[in-house]
Scaffold this motif. Sequence first.
Motif, short mmCIF file in Angstrom:
data_model
loop_
_atom_site.label_atom_id
_atom_site.label_comp_id
_atom_site.label_asym_id
_atom_site.label_seq_id
_atom_site.Cartn_x
_atom_site.Cartn_y
_atom_site.Cartn_z
N ARG A 63 0.84 -1.20 0.00
CA ARG A 63 0.00 0.00 0.00
C ARG A 63 0.89 1.27 0.00
O ARG A 63 0.63 2.23 -0.70
N GLN A 64 1.95 1.24 0.80
CA GLN A 64 2.86 2.40 0.82
C GLN A 64 3.50 2.61 -0.54
O GLN A 64 3.62 3.74 -1.02
N LEU A 65 3.88 1.52 -1.15
CA LEU A 65 4.47 1.62 -2.48
C LEU A 65 3.49 2.23 -3.47
O LEU A 65 3.83 3.17 -4.20
N PHE A 66 2.22 1.74 -3.44
CA PHE A 66 1.19 2.29 -4.35
C PHE A 66 0.99 3.80 -4.11
O PHE A 66 0.89 4.58 -5.04
N SER A 67 0.95 4.16 -2.83
CA SER A 67 0.76 5.59 -2.51
C SER A 67 1.88 6.43 -3.09
O SER A 67 1.66 7.49 -3.66
N SER A 68 3.11 5.92 -2.92
CA SER A 68 4.22 6.75 -3.41
C SER A 68 4.26 6.74 -4.94
O SER A 68 4.57 7.75 -5.56
N LEU A 69 3.91 5.60 -5.56
CA LEU A 69 3.83 5.57 -7.03
C LEU A 69 2.82 6.61 -7.52
O LEU A 69 3.06 7.36 -8.46
N TYR A 70 1.67 6.59 -6.81
CA TYR A 70 0.59 7.50 -7.20
C TYR A 70 1.04 8.96 -7.09
O TYR A 70 0.85 9.77 -8.00
N LYS A 71 1.69 9.30 -5.95
CA LYS A 71 2.14 10.69 -5.71
C LYS A 71 3.12 11.14 -6.79
O LYS A 71 3.01 12.22 -7.36
N LYS A 72 4.08 10.27 -7.05
CA LYS A 72 5.12 10.62 -8.03
C LYS A 72 4.51 10.84 -9.42
O LYS A 72 4.84 11.79 -10.11
N LYS A 73 3.60 9.91 -9.78
CA LYS A 73 2.98 10.01 -11.11
C LYS A 73 2.19 11.30 -11.24
O LYS A 73 2.25 11.99 -12.25
N ARG A 74 1.46 11.64 -10.17
CA ARG A 74 0.63 12.84 -10.23
C ARG A 74 1.52 14.08 -10.40
O ARG A 74 1.28 14.94 -11.22
N GLU A 75 2.58 14.12 -9.62
CA GLU A 75 3.52 15.26 -9.75
C GLU A 75 4.07 15.34 -11.16
O GLU A 75 4.16 16.41 -11.75
N GLY A 76 4.43 14.16 -11.67
CA GLY A 76 4.98 14.12 -13.03
C GLY A 76 3.99 14.67 -14.04
O GLY A 76 4.35 15.53 -14.86
N LEU A 77 2.75 14.23 -13.95
CA LEU A 77 1.74 14.70 -14.91
C LEU A 77 1.49 16.20 -14.76
O LEU A 77 1.36 16.92 -15.74
N GLU A 78 1.46 16.67 -13.52
CA GLU A 78 1.19 18.10 -13.32
C GLU A 78 2.32 18.97 -13.86
O GLU A 78 2.08 19.98 -14.50
N THR A 79 3.56 18.57 -13.62
CA THR A 79 4.65 19.40 -14.13
C THR A 79 4.72 19.34 -15.65
O THR A 79 4.94 20.35 -16.29
N ASN A 80 4.47 18.19 -16.21
CA ASN A 80 4.44 18.10 -17.68
C ASN A 80 3.40 19.04 -18.25
O ASN A 80 3.63 19.75 -19.21
N PHE A 81 2.27 19.06 -17.56
CA PHE A 81 1.18 19.91 -18.03
C PHE A 81 1.61 21.38 -17.95
O PHE A 81 1.44 22.15 -18.86
N SER A 82 2.25 21.75 -16.83
CA SER A 82 2.64 23.14 -16.61
C SER A 82 3.60 23.64 -17.67
O SER A 82 3.59 24.80 -18.03
N PHE A 83 4.45 22.77 -18.17
CA PHE A 83 5.44 23.24 -19.13
C PHE A 83 4.95 23.17 -20.57
O PHE A 83 5.73 23.16 -21.49
N SER A 84 3.64 23.14 -20.74
CA SER A 84 3.12 23.17 -22.10
C SER A 84 3.45 24.52 -22.73
O SER A 84 3.88 25.45 -22.05
N SER A 85 3.22 24.65 -24.04
CA SER A 85 3.76 25.78 -24.80
C SER A 85 3.32 27.16 -24.30
O SER A 85 4.07 28.12 -24.40
N ASP A 86 2.11 27.26 -23.71
CA ASP A 86 1.67 28.60 -23.31
C ASP A 86 2.06 28.93 -21.87
O ASP A 86 1.61 29.90 -21.30
N PHE A 87 2.94 28.16 -21.34
CA PHE A 87 3.36 28.42 -19.96
C PHE A 87 4.36 29.58 -19.90
O PHE A 87 5.29 29.65 -20.68
N ILE A 88 4.12 30.49 -18.96
CA ILE A 88 5.05 31.61 -18.79
C ILE A 88 5.78 31.44 -17.47
O ILE A 88 5.16 31.41 -16.42
#
Length: 339
Positions: A63-88
């Motif tokens: 369960r701890q592993l799943f939680s940390s996998l989930y957290k890391k993935k979410r951060e990854g997706l959010e930062t990827n999203f933030s650096f899209s082309s219209d990001f200032i």
Amino acid sequence: MDLRQLKKEAENRISLIKNTSDLEKWRIKYLGRKSVLSLFFNSLSKLPLIEKRKQGQEANAIRQLFSSLYKKKREGLETNFSFSSDFIDITQPGEKIHQGHLHPLTLILRDITDSFQKMGFSIIEGPEIETEYYNFDALNIPASHPARDMWDTLWIKSKAKNQKSKMLLRTHTSPMQVRYMETNQPPFRIIVPGKCFRYEATDASHEIQFHQIEGLMVGENISLSNFKAIIEEVVKDIFKQQVSVRFRPNYFPFVSPGVEVDIKLKQKTRNKKQDTNEWLEIMGAGMVHPDLFKRVGYATNRWQGFAFGLGVERIAMIKYHIDDIRLFFSSDIRFLEQF
Ligand code: DAH
């Protein structure tokens, strides 16, 4: 239940996820209240204690592993999203904006006129295209006078027969003396900044176009001492240091006596080449000739006055250590950018 199988499956699936809604489905499936793992925890209670403890620890680790996998993935997706082309990115250093600025002659003209204004002088302007009368005759410089050689003139073609209306580009700002006195009564103190023109070969100290500031102060009991006191104040203000002022006798047909004014800077300047012990000529001046007062109808037994004509480029060259007058109108950006 095969926990290792579950772990492998969950890891596999999460690695393929590319957006947050799929990630949310993943979270419900592997970490939600009805997830396989939760159901597994619920079922533990039925097991004997030793088994319960062993399997419980294993499931907890997963369960701890799943939680940390989930957290890391979410951060990854959010930062990827933030650096899209219209990001200032507001933390990036800004681009330097190229700003324009005032020409050195404008700066010095403002300095000088400000100084005279502080001493109570009004600023008057006059025409750059002048008549022969105001430029010469009204200043005691008739056509035959040798002093006309001092003012090499750019004449303007005209059909005028009358000498008063023969046109030229003013060779100095002095014509405004008579123009102003014709329509104003003393006492007064004025300065006349403006462009002047001379038909002559250019070199490091001569230009075909340059600036002067004419000064005229008329009143009762005005003397050269008043003039010296005013000039001493003004040059101190312009050069921001103590300055010595010296008069040398000189001849100008429209003043009597006439003087040449020299200054000497007391402090060392940043230009090591410039000798601080040197006297530098900055203007012609004198007591207004009674002929001029008669010409404009002033009572010569009542009014006196001094006049001066100051070379603006000369002051700028001394203040900014410029050794060639032609640089002012060269439009050389490397020169202009220094001010
Ligand atoms: N107008 C003279 C020139 O161009 C300078 C000058 C000398 C002006 C004496 C004056 C003066 O007012 O009194 O060189």
